[in-house]
Design a protein around this motif. Structure first.
Motif, short mmCIF file in Angstrom:
data_model
loop_
_atom_site.label_atom_id
_atom_site.label_comp_id
_atom_site.label_asym_id
_atom_site.label_seq_id
_atom_site.Cartn_x
_atom_site.Cartn_y
_atom_site.Cartn_z
N ALA A 187 15.50 1.62 -2.33
CA ALA A 187 16.16 2.05 -1.67
C ALA A 187 15.80 1.93 -0.17
CB ALA A 187 17.61 1.84 -1.28
N MET A 188 15.33 3.27 0.27
CA MET A 188 15.01 4.90 0.92
C MET A 188 13.71 4.36 1.41
SD MET A 188 15.93 8.14 -0.73
CE MET A 188 16.84 8.89 1.25
N LEU A 189 12.60 3.54 0.75
CA LEU A 189 11.44 3.88 1.26
C LEU A 189 11.46 2.46 2.21
CD1 LEU A 189 8.19 3.82 2.39
CD2 LEU A 189 7.98 3.25 -0.61
N GLY A 190 12.41 1.02 1.37
CA GLY A 190 11.97 0.26 2.67
C GLY A 190 12.94 -0.08 3.08
N HIS A 191 14.59 1.14 3.73
CA HIS A 191 14.74 1.05 4.79
C HIS A 191 13.72 1.89 6.00
CE1 HIS A 191 18.99 1.12 6.35
NE2 HIS A 191 18.52 2.70 7.24
N ALA A 192 13.00 2.92 5.54
CA ALA A 192 12.27 3.37 6.51
C ALA A 192 11.51 2.01 7.41
CB ALA A 192 12.10 4.80 5.37
N ALA A 193 10.75 1.31 6.21
CA ALA A 193 9.93 0.01 6.88
C ALA A 193 10.62 -0.05 7.74
CB ALA A 193 9.79 0.03 5.90
N ARG A 194 11.97 -1.18 7.01
CA ARG A 194 12.52 -2.25 7.29
C ARG A 194 13.04 -1.57 9.20
NH1 ARG A 194 17.71 -3.53 8.14
NH2 ARG A 194 18.46 -1.53 6.50
N THR A 195 13.15 -0.12 9.16
CA THR A 195 14.21 0.44 10.39
C THR A 195 12.68 1.13 11.11
OG1 THR A 195 15.14 2.29 9.32
CG2 THR A 195 16.23 0.40 9.78
N GLY A 240 0.67 -1.06 0.05
CA GLY A 240 0.24 -0.06 0.12
C GLY A 240 0.67 0.95 0.04
N ALA A 241 2.40 0.97 -0.07
CA ALA A 241 3.17 2.18 0.39
C ALA A 241 3.07 3.40 -1.35
CB ALA A 241 4.46 1.84 0.28
N LYS A 242 3.23 4.16 -0.92
CA LYS A 242 3.01 5.31 -2.88
C LYS A 242 4.53 6.10 -2.19
CE LYS A 242 0.87 8.45 -6.22
NZ LYS A 242 -0.68 8.72 -6.01
N LEU A 243 4.60 7.14 -2.93
CA LEU A 243 6.38 7.36 -2.75
C LEU A 243 5.57 8.91 -3.65
CD1 LEU A 243 8.72 8.49 -1.92
CD2 LEU A 243 9.31 7.74 -3.88
N SER A 244 6.07 10.13 -3.29
CA SER A 244 5.31 11.15 -3.69
C SER A 244 7.08 12.21 -4.05
CB SER A 244 4.17 12.10 -3.15
OG SER A 244 3.35 12.10 -2.77
N ILE A 245 7.14 12.20 -4.91
CA ILE A 245 8.74 12.25 -5.14
C ILE A 245 8.50 14.22 -4.92
CG2 ILE A 245 11.25 12.72 -6.42
CD1 ILE A 245 10.79 9.77 -7.11
N LEU A 246 9.07 15.24 -4.46
CA LEU A 246 8.77 16.49 -4.81
C LEU A 246 10.04 17.28 -4.65
CD1 LEU A 246 6.67 16.43 -1.35
CD2 LEU A 246 5.71 15.99 -3.35
N ILE A 247 10.01 18.25 -5.50
CA ILE A 247 10.85 18.75 -6.69
C ILE A 247 10.83 19.67 -6.11
CG2 ILE A 247 12.44 19.29 -8.50
CD1 ILE A 247 11.62 16.51 -9.01
N PRO A 248 11.33 20.79 -5.29
CA PRO A 248 11.40 22.28 -5.45
C PRO A 248 12.37 22.56 -6.27
CG PRO A 248 12.50 22.33 -3.58
CD PRO A 248 11.70 20.36 -3.85
N ALA A 249 11.82 24.15 -7.20
CA ALA A 249 12.75 24.24 -8.79
C ALA A 249 12.23 26.18 -9.23
CB ALA A 249 12.19 23.90 -9.44
N ILE A 255 8.65 0.32 -7.35
CA ILE A 255 7.04 1.06 -6.28
C ILE A 255 5.97 2.45 -7.40
CG2 ILE A 255 8.72 3.65 -6.68
CD1 ILE A 255 7.31 3.27 -3.20
N ALA A 256 4.79 2.62 -6.19
CA ALA A 256 3.84 3.63 -7.03
C ALA A 256 4.02 4.34 -6.58
CB ALA A 256 1.65 3.13 -6.17
N LEU A 257 4.09 5.38 -7.99
CA LEU A 257 4.52 6.91 -7.09
C LEU A 257 3.59 8.52 -8.47
CD1 LEU A 257 7.24 7.91 -9.56
CD2 LEU A 257 8.59 6.41 -8.52
N GLU A 258 4.55 9.08 -7.94
CA GLU A 258 4.21 10.36 -8.43
C GLU A 258 5.02 11.38 -8.10
OE1 GLU A 258 0.13 12.49 -6.67
OE2 GLU A 258 1.51 12.41 -4.86
N VAL A 259 5.24 12.64 -9.32
CA VAL A 259 6.76 12.53 -9.16
C VAL A 259 5.82 14.75 -9.54
CG1 VAL A 259 8.28 14.18 -10.54
CG2 VAL A 259 8.14 11.46 -10.10
N ILE A 260 5.63 15.81 -8.22
CA ILE A 260 5.26 16.79 -8.59
C ILE A 260 7.13 17.92 -8.30
CG2 ILE A 260 3.49 18.81 -7.36
CD1 ILE A 260 2.50 16.34 -5.39
N VAL A 261 6.69 18.56 -9.22
CA VAL A 261 7.53 20.15 -9.70
C VAL A 261 6.69 21.19 -8.48
CG1 VAL A 261 9.20 21.06 -10.46
CG2 VAL A 261 8.52 18.63 -10.88
#
Length: 344
Positions: A124-132, A19-28, A48-54
């Motif tokens: 890798a980062m999301l999996g690490h966050a969940a594992r730890t 059920g995890a979803k990642l929002s990649i957020l980029i200030p520009a 991974i399910a993701l959206e990218v927002i600038v």
């Protein structure tokens, strides 16, 4: 401390929770030279399910047009326009706060526009966050250094983290004062982010990576700094002038304080400048200093040719810090991307 910290630093890994979803957020803001490569590296993340927002923060160049062009081909990407910058907000922090409001993911990955994610980094980062069970996972990307001016400024980041922060931001340290984060690359659980008030809780800060990690720890959350050199790469600045101004803008939130800077000067100058001035009597001390820098360079994958520049890099760092402190005492301002910060 550097030896222990480098041994403790880990490459992130772990299974992505259901059920995890990642929002990649980029200030520009004015990022036409960087935004395409940054966005494309974000969109290539798999597993991974993701959206990218600038968030276009008042750019005066082709930043928005480039994002619209890519978004026309990939519905996972969308462009938002930041509202006018309110008083008492730092520009990037305000853009990040607005990005979080637009995000629908269970986790938020804040990414600077000059960062390029490597394949598999987000998972890798999301999996690490969940594992730890960490609410925040951050890493310092591999710093791309293309000039002498950058070599005299950028390597100080990893030197300070590895050499002077006990456990280098590992989660078991718990204490807010021992938290660490890098604003270039930081993943945070959306729910935890909301509970602490998000970026609004640090709206005046120019040092958002560090401040967000400490805010989360004060709220009882776990945060961790991981090996970032395999996750992403970043060329922070191009040339000496940009590097100097970039580090100057947030110096007063780090070492450049009336009490702290004299202590830092004694530690850094004593350890990394004085041994080279007193050669040959201090040859062992100089060799140890270069050995520390070499070990950090190997772990962080920075260019080897920067190692002999160590005493000059430390001298430059101290010059930046003392300039920032002097300017702050005099009530001066720092300018960054057309905006002035600090006292008038």
């Amino acid at each position: 401390m550097a030896a222990v910290n480098l041994a403790l630093l880990r490459v992130p890994h772990g299974a992505i929770p259901a059920g995890a979803k990642l929002s990649i957020l980029i200030p520009a803001r004015d990022e036409e030279a960087n935004i395409r490569a940054c966005v494309e590296s974000a969109l290539m993340q798999s597993g991974i399910a993701l959206e990218v927002i600038v968030m276009d923060d008042g750019s005066r160049d082709a930043t928005a047009a480039i994002v619209r062009e890519i978004a026309a081909r990939d519905p996972r990407l969308r462009l938002e326009q930041a509202p006018p910058l309110p008083k008492d907000w730092a520009g990037k922090v305000h853009a990040c706060a607005r990005l979080a409001e637009c995000a629908t993911g269970t986790h938020l990955l804040f990414l600077d526009a000059d960062v390029r994610l490597e394949a598999g980094a987000a998972a890798a980062m999301l999996g690490h966050a969940a594992r730890t069970n960490c609410a925040m996972v951050s890493g310092v990307p591999r710093q791309v250094i293309g000039s002498l001016g950058e070599a005299l400024t950028v390597p100080i980041i990893n030197l300070l983290l590895a050499g002077y922060l006990p456990a280098m931001g590992r989660a078991f340290t718990r204490m807010p004062g021992m938290a660490a984060g890098c604003g270039q690359l930081q993943l945070v659980e959306h729910a935890a982010y909301t509970r602490i008030g998000g970026h609004e809780s640090l709206k005046t800060s120019m040092h958002d990576g560090l401040k967000l990690a400490r805010a989360l720890r004060r709220a009882g959350e776990r945060t961790e700094l991981v090996q970032g050199a395999h996750l992403a790469r970043c060329r922070m600045y191009e040339g000496f002038a940009a590097s100097w101004n970039g580090f100057l803008k947030n110096a007063c939130e780090g070492m450049a304080t009336p009490i702290g800077l004299p202590i830092w000067t004694a530690l850094l100058a004593g350890g990394f400048i004085a041994p080279f001035l007193l050669l040959p009597d201090t040859a062992l001390a100089a060799a140890l200093a270069l050995g520390v820098r070499a070990a950090i360079t190997r772990q962080t994958r920075e260019p080897w040719w920067t190692i002999p520049l160590l005493p000059f890099a430390v001298l430059t760092a101290l010059a930046i810090q003392w300039t920032a402190l002097t300017r702050a005492v005099r009530g001066g301002q720092t300018s960054w991307k057309g905006r002035a910060y600090g006292q008038a």
